[in-house]
Design a protein around this motif. Structure first.
Motif, PDB file in Angstrom:
ATOM      1  N   PRO A 198       1.242  -1.198   0.280  1.00 20.19           N
ATOM      2  CA  PRO A 198       0.117   0.331   0.074  1.00 20.19           C
ATOM      3  C   PRO A 198       1.469   1.166   0.360  1.00 20.19           C
ATOM      4  O   PRO A 198       0.045   2.099   0.098  1.00 20.19           O
ATOM      5  CB  PRO A 198      -0.978  -0.082   1.362  1.00 20.19           C
ATOM      6  CG  PRO A 198       0.003  -0.933   1.907  1.00 20.19           C
ATOM      7  CD  PRO A 198       0.696  -1.882   1.368  1.00 20.19           C
ATOM      8  N   GLY A 199       2.137   1.326   0.164  1.00 16.58           N
ATOM      9  CA  GLY A 199       3.046   2.510  -0.295  1.00 16.58           C
ATOM     10  C   GLY A 199       3.760   3.315   0.330  1.00 16.58           C
ATOM     11  O   GLY A 199       3.909   4.350   1.071  1.00 16.58           O
ATOM     12  N   HIS A 200       3.347   2.941   2.265  1.00 16.43           N
ATOM     13  CA  HIS A 200       3.788   3.399   3.120  1.00 16.43           C
ATOM     14  C   HIS A 200       5.190   3.596   3.868  1.00 16.43           C
ATOM     15  O   HIS A 200       5.658   3.936   4.407  1.00 16.43           O
ATOM     16  CB  HIS A 200       2.714   3.545   4.559  1.00 16.43           C
ATOM     17  CG  HIS A 200       2.174   2.093   5.071  1.00 16.43           C
ATOM     18  ND1 HIS A 200       2.228   1.221   4.321  1.00 16.43           N
ATOM     19  CD2 HIS A 200       2.335   1.708   6.412  1.00 16.43           C
ATOM     20  CE1 HIS A 200       1.949  -0.155   5.228  1.00 16.43           C
ATOM     21  NE2 HIS A 200       2.075   0.125   6.138  1.00 16.43           N
ATOM     22  N   HIS A 201       5.386   2.013   3.764  1.00 12.55           N
ATOM     23  CA  HIS A 201       6.929   1.796   3.851  1.00 12.55           C
ATOM     24  C   HIS A 201       7.973   1.939   3.069  1.00 12.55           C
ATOM     25  O   HIS A 201       8.002   2.221   1.769  1.00 12.55           O
ATOM     26  CB  HIS A 201       7.075  -0.119   3.209  1.00 12.55           C
ATOM     27  CG  HIS A 201       6.122  -1.114   4.402  1.00 12.55           C
ATOM     28  ND1 HIS A 201       5.205  -2.279   3.902  1.00 12.55           N
ATOM     29  CD2 HIS A 201       6.093  -1.078   5.841  1.00 12.55           C
ATOM     30  CE1 HIS A 201       4.938  -2.571   5.170  1.00 12.55           C
ATOM     31  NE2 HIS A 201       5.135  -1.784   5.887  1.00 12.55           N
ATOM     32  N   ARG A 202       8.678   2.263   3.693  1.00 10.79           N
ATOM     33  CA  ARG A 202      10.025   3.376   3.705  1.00 10.79           C
ATOM     34  C   ARG A 202      11.446   2.657   3.086  1.00 10.79           C
ATOM     35  O   ARG A 202      12.017   2.841   2.164  1.00 10.79           O
ATOM     36  CB  ARG A 202       9.975   4.831   3.851  1.00 10.79           C
ATOM     37  CG  ARG A 202       9.070   5.387   3.953  1.00 10.79           C
ATOM     38  CD  ARG A 202       9.451   6.224   1.623  1.00 10.79           C
ATOM     39  NE  ARG A 202       7.733   6.624   1.195  1.00 10.79           N
ATOM     40  CZ  ARG A 202       6.492   6.349   1.088  1.00 10.79           C
ATOM     41  NH1 ARG A 202       6.123   5.376   1.085  1.00 10.79           N
ATOM     42  NH2 ARG A 202       5.709   7.381   0.071  1.00 10.79           N
ATOM     43  N   ALA A 203      11.736   2.616   4.023  1.00 12.15           N
ATOM     44  CA  ALA A 203      13.396   2.138   4.295  1.00 12.15           C
ATOM     45  C   ALA A 203      13.667   0.443   5.868  1.00 12.15           C
ATOM     46  O   ALA A 203      12.711   0.646   6.686  1.00 12.15           O
ATOM     47  CB  ALA A 203      14.121   2.711   5.157  1.00 12.15           C
ATOM     48  N   LEU A 204      14.255  -0.568   5.058  1.00 13.68           N
ATOM     49  CA  LEU A 204      14.219  -1.113   5.921  1.00 13.68           C
ATOM     50  C   LEU A 204      16.115  -0.357   6.644  1.00 13.68           C
ATOM     51  O   LEU A 204      17.097  -0.334   6.288  1.00 13.68           O
ATOM     52  CB  LEU A 204      14.552  -2.791   5.713  1.00 13.68           C
ATOM     53  CG  LEU A 204      13.684  -3.818   4.868  1.00 13.68           C
ATOM     54  CD1 LEU A 204      15.127  -4.023   4.271  1.00 13.68           C
ATOM     55  CD2 LEU A 204      12.705  -3.910   5.634  1.00 13.68           C
ATOM     56  N   VAL A 205      15.667  -1.187   7.800  1.00 11.51           N
ATOM     57  CA  VAL A 205      17.395  -1.268   8.602  1.00 11.51           C
ATOM     58  C   VAL A 205      17.576  -2.437   8.852  1.00 11.51           C
ATOM     59  O   VAL A 205      16.585  -2.343  10.469  1.00 11.51           O
ATOM     60  CB  VAL A 205      16.379   0.063   9.949  1.00 11.51           C
ATOM     61  CG1 VAL A 205      18.057   0.816  10.589  1.00 11.51           C
ATOM     62  CG2 VAL A 205      16.411   1.593   9.182  1.00 11.51           C
ATOM     63  N   LEU A 206      18.878  -2.781   8.809  1.00  6.90           N
ATOM     64  CA  LEU A 206      19.137  -4.004   9.520  1.00  6.90           C
ATOM     65  C   LEU A 206      20.118  -3.463  10.141  1.00  6.90           C
ATOM     66  O   LEU A 206      21.313  -2.980   9.814  1.00  6.90           O
ATOM     67  CB  LEU A 206      19.512  -4.676   8.798  1.00  6.90           C
ATOM     68  CG  LEU A 206      18.067  -5.062   7.120  1.00  6.90           C
ATOM     69  CD1 LEU A 206      18.951  -5.684   6.295  1.00  6.90           C
ATOM     70  CD2 LEU A 206      16.739  -5.797   7.962  1.00  6.90           C
ATOM     71  N   SER A 207      20.380  -4.339  11.299  1.00  4.59           N
ATOM     72  CA  SER A 207      21.652  -4.069  12.085  1.00  4.59           C
ATOM     73  C   SER A 207      22.472  -5.072  12.149  1.00  4.59           C
ATOM     74  O   SER A 207      21.613  -6.310  12.443  1.00  4.59           O
ATOM     75  CB  SER A 207      21.927  -3.285  13.253  1.00  4.59           C
ATOM     76  OG  SER A 207      20.493  -4.290  14.651  1.00  4.59           O
TER      77      SER A 207
END
Length: 340
Positions: free
Chosen positions: A254-263
């Motif tokens: 639906p378009g609201h996911h912007r970025a994955l942050v992985l550590s």
């Protein structure tokens, strides 16, 4: 309507849809077609909830005129979804057994009925782990409702239906490409933090919410990934660092996911000191020697000394070569993460 066909054949078709290459729209279209034997629809749609704009974003539609498709994406339709409770329940709702009579629902009176549709069903799309994704709806020109057996079959298929169109599936696959990731989250359009299935979440990432959002902000326009070092929130020892990888989310509904942050754990740093990693961060940003000295509150001579040591340790013949290597390997602490 009569009894539904054997569920085995439909399950096989849904599994085939889930394995399709391409994006969620293509899989949703295949899903609607795979369910035709049980839904027997003349028109159908699948929408995913955008929780920040609070609308149902149509992903695939079949058989509806343009004005109906437009209404399905509107806040007015979402208000009707709330009124009927289609986003709260877990059981499909047929038109004839809606808790709110259809004569009181504009979507029926002004859109579905004038399109020649007489009966239908809405199915909440809920994952096996309980996440509500959206709605699957279908309509027929016949006034005969789906049988109880068909509803039971749809209920049993709901986790698989959700798996086919789950927007986090592609993100989980993307995260798996970062082999050293030990924890990860998804950042949304509004800066919220969502858990990522298959990886420990924010509590295990070593970063608080503000740090996670700051990491996501490093994806400037035109940049789809970044890798760098940040100080650990609960360091195992003085100067402990985490390696962070940020990946832009594909532009899927639906378009609201912007970025994955992985550590992940601190990598080999070639003997670079914490201060030199900070200098590298400023160098990657294109700062001059004087600007580096000012940002770190050191003398220009000290900044030059750090740069000479950095170039020696990285085997780089120039400031530019050191910056390029540091950027490619994530061997720097961004200026936004400098600690007093």
């Amino acid at each position: 309507m009569g009894p539904p066909p054997a569920s085995g054949r439909i399950t096989a078709e849904l599994l085939r849809a889930a394995a399709m290459p391409g994006g969620v729209r293509q899989r949703a279209e295949a899903l609607i077609e795979a369910l035709r034997p049980v839904l027997r629809h003349d028109a159908a749609w699948l929408s995913l909830l955008d929780p920040e704009r609070w609308v149902q974003q149509p992903v695939a539609t079949a058989g509806y005129p343009d004005r109906v498709r437009g209404y399905l994406a509107s806040p007015s339709f979402m208000a009707e979804v709330e009124r009927v409770g289609m986003h709260r329940g877990r059981r499909p709702i047929r038109v004839f057994d809606s808790p709110v009579h259809v004569s009181e629902l504009p979507v029926w009176v002004d859109y579905f009925q004038p399109s020649g549709l007489a009966e239908g069903v809405s199915i909440p799309v809920v994952t096996a782990d309980g996440r509500y994704l959206g709605l699957l709806g279908s309509h027929t020109e016949s006034a005969e409702p789906l049988s109880e057996e068909s509803l039971d079959l749809l209920i049993s298929l709901t986790p698989l239906i959700a798996h086919v169109v789950d927007p986090l599936r592609a993100l989980t696959t993307l995260a798996a490409m970062v082999s050293d990731a030990r924890a990860g989250v998804v950042l949304t359009r509004a800066g919220r933090v969502e858990e990522l299935p298959g990886l420990p979440g924010a509590a295990a990432s070593g970063m608080d919410a503000a740090t996670l959002r700051r990491a996501g902000s490093l994806l400037t326009p035109g940049r789809t990934w970044a890798r760098f070092l940040v100080p650990a929130e609960d360091p195992a020892g003085p100067g402990a660092l985490l390696q962070v990888t940020v990946l832009a989310c594909p532009p899927e509904p639906p378009g609201h996911h912007r970025a994955l942050v992985l550590s992940g754990p601190q990598p080999e740093t070639y003997g670079l000191t914490p201060r030199e990693l900070q200098v590298l961060g400023l160098l990657v940003e294109g700062r001059s020697n004087a600007a580096i000295a000012s940002a770190l509150r050191i003398t220009a001579r000290t900044a030059v000394g750090h740069l000479e040591h950095i170039m020696l340790k990285l085997g780089a013949g120039s400031r530019t070569a050191a910056a390029v290597r540091a950027d490619r390997q994530g061997l720097y602490v961004p200026a936004g993460f400098l600690r007093a």
